[in-house]
Write a protein that holds these residues in place. Structure first.
Motif, PDB file in Angstrom:
ATOM      1  N   TYR A   1      18.455   3.097  -7.205  1.00 40.67           N
ATOM      2  CA  TYR A   1      19.364   3.147  -8.344  1.00 40.67           C
ATOM      3  C   TYR A   1      20.403   2.040  -8.165  1.00 40.67           C
ATOM      4  O   TYR A   1      20.585   1.525  -7.060  1.00 40.67           O
ATOM      5  CB  TYR A   1      20.096   4.493  -8.390  1.00 40.67           C
ATOM      6  N   ARG A   2      21.074   1.724  -9.241  1.00 38.24           N
ATOM      7  CA  ARG A   2      22.187   0.789  -9.138  1.00 38.24           C
ATOM      8  C   ARG A   2      23.318   1.236 -10.062  1.00 38.24           C
ATOM      9  O   ARG A   2      23.086   1.898 -11.067  1.00 38.24           O
ATOM     10  CB  ARG A   2      21.767  -0.643  -9.482  1.00 38.24           C
ATOM     11  N   GLN A   3      24.520   0.844  -9.662  1.00 41.18           N
ATOM     12  CA  GLN A   3      25.698   1.168 -10.461  1.00 41.18           C
ATOM     13  C   GLN A   3      26.625  -0.027 -10.488  1.00 41.18           C
ATOM     14  O   GLN A   3      27.129  -0.457  -9.444  1.00 41.18           O
ATOM     15  CB  GLN A   3      26.424   2.388  -9.904  1.00 41.18           C
TER      16      GLN A   3
ATOM     17  N   LYS B   1      29.992   1.281 -15.292  1.00 43.03           N
ATOM     18  CA  LYS B   1      28.736   1.742 -15.896  1.00 43.03           C
ATOM     19  C   LYS B   1      28.178   2.932 -15.129  1.00 43.03           C
ATOM     20  O   LYS B   1      28.541   3.172 -13.979  1.00 43.03           O
ATOM     21  CB  LYS B   1      27.718   0.600 -15.916  1.00 43.03           C
ATOM     22  N   GLN B   2      27.266   3.635 -15.784  1.00 42.19           N
ATOM     23  CA  GLN B   2      26.621   4.766 -15.131  1.00 42.19           C
ATOM     24  C   GLN B   2      25.553   4.285 -14.155  1.00 42.19           C
ATOM     25  O   GLN B   2      24.985   3.201 -14.315  1.00 42.19           O
ATOM     26  CB  GLN B   2      25.988   5.679 -16.193  1.00 42.19           C
ATOM     27  N   ARG B   3      25.278   5.110 -13.184  1.00 44.39           N
ATOM     28  CA  ARG B   3      24.207   4.808 -12.243  1.00 44.39           C
ATOM     29  C   ARG B   3      22.883   4.906 -12.983  1.00 44.39           C
ATOM     30  O   ARG B   3      22.644   5.844 -13.736  1.00 44.39           O
ATOM     31  CB  ARG B   3      24.251   5.779 -11.057  1.00 44.39           C
ATOM     32  N   GLU B   4      22.008   3.935 -12.753  1.00 42.57           N
ATOM     33  CA  GLU B   4      20.718   3.913 -13.429  1.00 42.57           C
ATOM     34  C   GLU B   4      19.582   3.723 -12.441  1.00 42.57           C
ATOM     35  O   GLU B   4      19.742   3.051 -11.409  1.00 42.57           O
ATOM     36  CB  GLU B   4      20.673   2.788 -14.480  1.00 42.57           C
TER      37      GLU B   4
ATOM     38  N   ALA C   1      25.537  -5.191  -8.771  1.00 36.81           N
ATOM     39  CA  ALA C   1      25.809  -3.750  -8.718  1.00 36.81           C
ATOM     40  C   ALA C   1      25.733  -3.292  -7.267  1.00 36.81           C
ATOM     41  O   ALA C   1      25.297  -4.047  -6.390  1.00 36.81           O
ATOM     42  CB  ALA C   1      24.790  -2.977  -9.543  1.00 36.81           C
TER      43      ALA C   1
END
Length: 117
Positions: free
Chosen positions: A37-39, A43-46, A91
């Motif tokens: 995942y990345r954040q 922004k939200q973690r995706e 991120a």
């Protein structure tokens, strides 16, 4: 307790490459799936990429063709190869594992990736 330790982040110029590693304290084949995942700030973690215990992979649309998730079960390590990096890839990248019974999720501490000239 499962521990996930990421490494490999850093500063890279646009178009460059990095390889992230996630070392698990136990057998990665015991997990139903692992992912990256990345954040980014604000922004939200995706979810960026994932790999199931059977080896099936999945990617977020913006990274398809540029990022590759892989694993080495002998080393209990999952990798994320990042190619053709863009500033918008900047991120904190987190490793994630889902337990075999899909009940628990485990997270690493994160590794910073910064893409800038």
């Amino acid at each position: 307790q499962v521990q996930l330790v990421e490494s490999g982040g850093g500063l890279v110029q646009p178009g460059g490459s990095l390889r992230l590693s996630c070392a698990a304290s136990g057998s990665i084949l015991s997990f139903s799936a692992m992912g990256w995942y990345r954040q980014a700030p604000g922004k939200q973690r995706e979810l960026v990429a994932s790999i199931t215990s059977s080896g099936n992979t999945n990617y977020e649309n913006s990274v398809k063709g540029r990022f590759t998730i892989s694993r080495d079960s002998a080393k209990n390590t999952v990798y994320l190869q990042l190619n053709s990096l863009k500033p918008e890839d900047t991120a904190v990248y987190y490793c994630n594992a889902v337990s075999g019974d899909y009940v628990r999720r485990y997270w690493g501490q994160g590794t910073q990736v910064t893409v800038s000239s």
